[in-house]
Scaffold this motif. Structure first.
Motif, short mmCIF file in Angstrom:
data_model
loop_
_atom_site.label_atom_id
_atom_site.label_comp_id
_atom_site.label_asym_id
_atom_site.label_seq_id
_atom_site.Cartn_x
_atom_site.Cartn_y
_atom_site.Cartn_z
N MET A 76 0.97 -1.21 0.10
CA MET A 76 0.00 -0.01 0.11
C MET A 76 1.03 1.25 -0.14
N PRO A 77 0.18 2.38 -0.64
CA PRO A 77 1.01 3.65 -0.39
C PRO A 77 1.26 4.04 1.11
N MET A 78 2.61 4.46 1.18
CA MET A 78 2.93 5.08 2.55
C MET A 78 1.99 6.08 3.09
N ALA A 79 1.40 6.80 2.30
CA ALA A 79 0.20 7.97 2.72
C ALA A 79 -0.86 7.21 3.22
N SER A 80 -1.16 5.92 2.49
CA SER A 80 -2.52 5.47 3.01
C SER A 80 -2.34 4.63 4.37
N ALA A 81 -1.21 4.19 4.66
CA ALA A 81 -0.78 3.74 5.83
C ALA A 81 -0.80 4.79 7.19
N ILE A 82 -0.10 6.10 6.72
CA ILE A 82 -0.23 7.02 7.49
C ILE A 82 -1.53 7.20 7.98
N GLU A 108 9.13 0.93 -1.84
CA GLU A 108 9.37 0.80 -3.19
C GLU A 108 9.12 2.22 -3.78
N PRO A 109 9.27 2.55 -4.81
CA PRO A 109 8.85 3.77 -5.63
C PRO A 109 7.27 3.46 -5.97
N HIS A 110 6.45 4.46 -5.46
CA HIS A 110 5.16 4.35 -5.94
C HIS A 110 5.00 4.36 -7.72
N PRO A 111 4.21 3.34 -8.24
CA PRO A 111 4.14 3.27 -9.88
C PRO A 111 3.71 4.50 -10.62
N ILE A 112 3.01 5.32 -9.85
CA ILE A 112 2.33 6.40 -10.64
C ILE A 112 2.95 7.57 -10.08
N GLY A 114 5.93 9.60 -8.39
CA GLY A 114 7.17 9.57 -8.24
C GLY A 114 7.77 9.97 -6.87
N ARG A 115 6.89 10.91 -6.36
CA ARG A 115 7.42 11.51 -4.84
C ARG A 115 6.95 10.43 -3.75
N ALA A 116 6.01 9.55 -4.03
CA ALA A 116 5.47 8.69 -3.11
C ALA A 116 6.39 7.38 -2.96
N ALA A 117 5.92 6.87 -1.90
CA ALA A 117 6.58 5.47 -1.53
C ALA A 117 5.50 4.17 -1.25
N MET A 118 5.85 2.97 -1.82
CA MET A 118 4.77 1.96 -1.60
C MET A 118 5.58 1.13 -0.50
N LEU A 119 4.65 0.55 0.43
CA LEU A 119 5.49 -0.34 1.39
C LEU A 119 4.89 -1.53 1.17
N VAL A 120 5.82 -2.43 0.94
CA VAL A 120 5.56 -4.11 0.49
C VAL A 120 6.02 -4.82 1.81
N LEU A 121 5.12 -5.93 1.98
CA LEU A 121 5.21 -6.76 3.03
C LEU A 121 6.13 -7.93 2.45
N THR A 122 7.04 -8.23 3.12
CA THR A 122 8.01 -9.30 2.77
C THR A 122 7.43 -10.72 3.28
N ASP A 123 8.00 -11.76 2.85
CA ASP A 123 7.57 -13.20 3.27
C ASP A 123 7.94 -13.31 4.80
N ALA A 124 9.01 -12.86 5.16
CA ALA A 124 9.43 -12.93 6.44
C ALA A 124 8.52 -12.13 7.39
N GLY A 125 8.14 -10.81 6.89
CA GLY A 125 7.06 -9.92 7.50
C GLY A 125 5.74 -10.63 7.77
N ARG A 126 5.34 -11.11 6.77
CA ARG A 126 4.02 -12.09 6.59
C ARG A 126 3.97 -13.09 7.61
N GLU A 127 5.11 -13.89 7.51
CA GLU A 127 5.01 -14.98 8.49
C GLU A 127 5.02 -14.33 9.87
#
Length: 178
Positions: A76-82, A108-112, A114-127
């Protein structure tokens, strides 16, 4: 030195008595309510911290991992998490930094945007968040220390307070027990 057992009196009730004795009767009930909520939060956080300690998670780190774990894609976008966590952006950023450092989340960079960030859960984070959620459910949430009726009543009262304070507007459809 930590105390070794229950106090012989309720210090909040004594504070209320003192408020009334000092002529602050109109504020005594409100002081009692606010202080009681703060103390209840301290007691609950102590239990939560003890449960999450073996996972090397704070509640803030758990909340962010759980939030990402609830998404369909674990991102999810960092802004949404906030916005959803309802904490200061600096606090979320600091939490994300620690989760990234520990390999539980990627930034990760936001796909649309460029100033925003995406937060991505890793497999280790999910576990990790799944194991921590199981522990919290079993050791805290299934029995928070209140009866089912008291839990429902308390959640309803606090939800009305939060709504009246502007924390949220009526969602459609309304989740239980609002």
């Amino acid at each position: 030195m930590a105390r070794s057992g229950p106090l012989p009196i309720d210090p909040i009730a004594e504070a209320k008595r003192q408020w009334v004795a000092h002529g602050w009767t109109d504020a005594a009930a409100g002081m009692s309510a606010v202080t009681s909520i703060i103390r209840a939060q301290q007691l609950m956080f102590a239990r939560i911290d003890a449960i999450l300690r073996p996972f090397d998670l704070s509640f803030a780190r758990f909340e962010l991992l759980r939030l990402l774990g609830f998404t369909r894609t674990g991102r999810m976008p960092m802004a949404s998490a906030i916005a959803r966590l309802q904490v200061h952006p600096t606090s979320v950023s600091s939490t994300v930094d620690r989760l990234v450092r520990d390999g539980l989340v990627l930034r990760e960079p936001h796909p649309i945007d460029g100033r925003a960030a995406m937060l991505v859960l890793t497999d280790a984070g999910r576990e990790l968040v799944e194991r921590a959620t199981t522990a919290l459910n079993t050791e805290m949430f299934e029995d928070p220390g209140l009866s089912a009726a008291d839990t429902a009543e308390l959640v309803g009262i606090i939800a009305r307070f939060r709504k009246d304070a502007g924390d949220f507007s009526d969602p459609r459809p309304a989740p239980d027990p609002l």
